[in-house]
Write a protein that holds these residues in place. Structure first.
Motif, PDB file in Angstrom:
ATOM      1  N   SER A   1      32.048  32.132 -30.353  1.00  0.00           N
ATOM      2  CA  SER A   1      31.908  33.325 -29.516  1.00  0.00           C
ATOM      3  C   SER A   1      31.535  34.542 -30.361  1.00  0.00           C
ATOM      4  O   SER A   1      30.695  35.362 -29.964  1.00  0.00           O
ATOM      5  CB  SER A   1      33.210  33.593 -28.761  1.00  0.00           C
ATOM      6  N   ARG A   2      32.141  34.644 -31.515  1.00  0.00           N
ATOM      7  CA  ARG A   2      31.887  35.797 -32.398  1.00  0.00           C
ATOM      8  C   ARG A   2      30.427  35.878 -32.825  1.00  0.00           C
ATOM      9  O   ARG A   2      29.846  36.977 -32.856  1.00  0.00           O
ATOM     10  CB  ARG A   2      32.784  35.702 -33.638  1.00  0.00           C
TER      11      ARG A   2
ATOM     12  N   GLY B   1      23.770  34.987 -24.759  1.00  0.00           N
ATOM     13  CA  GLY B   1      23.323  33.823 -25.512  1.00  0.00           C
ATOM     14  C   GLY B   1      23.856  32.530 -24.912  1.00  0.00           C
ATOM     15  O   GLY B   1      24.787  32.525 -24.101  1.00  0.00           O
ATOM     16  N   ILE B   2      23.288  31.418 -25.349  1.00  0.00           N
ATOM     17  CA  ILE B   2      23.605  30.102 -24.775  1.00  0.00           C
ATOM     18  C   ILE B   2      24.328  29.221 -25.806  1.00  0.00           C
ATOM     19  O   ILE B   2      23.948  29.167 -26.975  1.00  0.00           O
ATOM     20  CB  ILE B   2      22.324  29.381 -24.317  1.00  0.00           C
TER      21      ILE B   2
ATOM     22  N   PHE C   1      32.799  32.544 -22.528  1.00  0.00           N
ATOM     23  CA  PHE C   1      31.665  31.769 -22.028  1.00  0.00           C
ATOM     24  C   PHE C   1      31.870  31.338 -20.569  1.00  0.00           C
ATOM     25  O   PHE C   1      32.987  31.057 -20.143  1.00  0.00           O
ATOM     26  CB  PHE C   1      31.455  30.511 -22.872  1.00  0.00           C
ATOM     27  N   VAL C   2      30.768  31.276 -19.860  1.00  0.00           N
ATOM     28  CA  VAL C   2      30.758  30.733 -18.501  1.00  0.00           C
ATOM     29  C   VAL C   2      29.882  29.488 -18.497  1.00  0.00           C
ATOM     30  O   VAL C   2      28.758  29.519 -19.022  1.00  0.00           O
ATOM     31  CB  VAL C   2      30.199  31.761 -17.489  1.00  0.00           C
TER      32      VAL C   2
ATOM     33  N   GLU D   1      26.915  30.241 -21.010  1.00  0.00           N
ATOM     34  CA  GLU D   1      26.371  31.559 -21.353  1.00  0.00           C
ATOM     35  C   GLU D   1      27.489  32.472 -21.818  1.00  0.00           C
ATOM     36  O   GLU D   1      28.564  32.520 -21.213  1.00  0.00           O
ATOM     37  CB  GLU D   1      25.668  32.194 -20.145  1.00  0.00           C
ATOM     38  N   LYS D   2      27.243  33.198 -22.889  1.00  0.00           N
ATOM     39  CA  LYS D   2      28.194  34.188 -23.377  1.00  0.00           C
ATOM     40  C   LYS D   2      28.144  35.402 -22.437  1.00  0.00           C
ATOM     41  O   LYS D   2      27.087  35.932 -22.118  1.00  0.00           O
ATOM     42  CB  LYS D   2      27.814  34.618 -24.803  1.00  0.00           C
ATOM     43  N   LYS D   3      29.306  35.820 -21.972  1.00  0.00           N
ATOM     44  CA  LYS D   3      29.383  36.946 -21.042  1.00  0.00           C
ATOM     45  C   LYS D   3      28.798  38.214 -21.679  1.00  0.00           C
ATOM     46  O   LYS D   3      29.029  38.500 -22.851  1.00  0.00           O
ATOM     47  CB  LYS D   3      30.845  37.199 -20.649  1.00  0.00           C
TER      48      LYS D   3
END
Length: 228
Positions: free
Chosen positions: A149-150, A156-157, A201-202, A225-227
């Motif tokens: 995540s960082r 981003g995917i 992420f979603v 996808e990163k929120k």
């Protein structure tokens, strides 16, 4: 507490054992060419690759930066660079990276691990983490998802995979073999969605392998996808 330190030590020892078993040129070559130890694993590796390659093909010629975590012999790195995507591949195995470099000149390879990604915050548009997360227990999985995540840009995917606890064959197989040669962990799709959501992420899309309904499939590919 003492028991928590002992549990973390045991988990770390299991990870080190897994790393040692993959730290050889034969493993790197087999991964690069999509050859598993059994016909079933070979079929799975190639189905995963086809799913990811189709997605990557839609990104051709876009100005994005990608990271493949646990790249081994560089199979996915090659697919990314072939589509004009600037790509970094990391792996704990120097032997695997050496092999990958002989196959792919355009990519950047770094010896590193998923727990400490050697990159700045929010620098990647696309992150792949395939054939890896099932080797980590819950505590290390949380750390790895934090790191992913960082380094992922908002919007981003992340492409990853899941060994599904709700598939009885998968659960029994991994439960029986966990700890013998590798750490092998299954998780439900619901649990993985929750973990990913907690780390920003979603899940946009999930695709089952060997069974069309993801919630019951033994293996599931996840596109997240990163929120923003």
């Amino acid at each position: 507490m003492e028991w928590e330190r002992a549990a973390m030590t045991n988990a770390l020892d299991a990870i080190k054992n897994t790393i040692r078993r993959y730290d050889n040129s034969e493993s790197a070559k087999r991964f690069y060419y999509g050859i598993g130890g059994t016909p079933h694993r070979t079929k799975r590796l190639n189905r995963e690759y086809k799913i990811v390659n189709e997605f990557v093909g839609d990104l051709a010629d876009k100005n994005i930066l990608a990271l493949d975590i646990g790249c081994s012999g560089g199979r996915y790195v090659e697919a990314l660079t072939r589509n004009g995507i600037r790509t970094y591949g990391i792996d704990t195995s120097f032997v695997a990276l050496k092999f990958a470099k002989t196959k792919i000149n355009e990519a950047f390879f770094i010896q590193a691990n998923a727990i400490h990604l050697p990159f700045k915050n929010e620098c990647f548009d696309l992150v792949l983490c395939i054939e890896l997360l099932h080797h980590f227990d819950g505590s290390f999985l949380e750390i790895i998802l934090d790191e992913i995540s960082r380094v992922t840009k908002p919007g981003g995917i992340l492409i990853s995979d899941l060994r599904n606890s709700l598939n009885p064959v998968m659960w029994y197989s991994y439960h029986k073999r966990d700890g013998k040669h590798f750490t092998l962990k299954t998780r439900t799709l619901l649990k993985m969605r929750k973990l990913l959501r907690e780390h920003g992420f979603v899940v946009l899309h999930s695709k089952g392998i060997f069974f069309s309904i993801p919630i019951l499939a033994p293996y599931v590919m996840l596109f997240c996808e990163k929120k923003k």
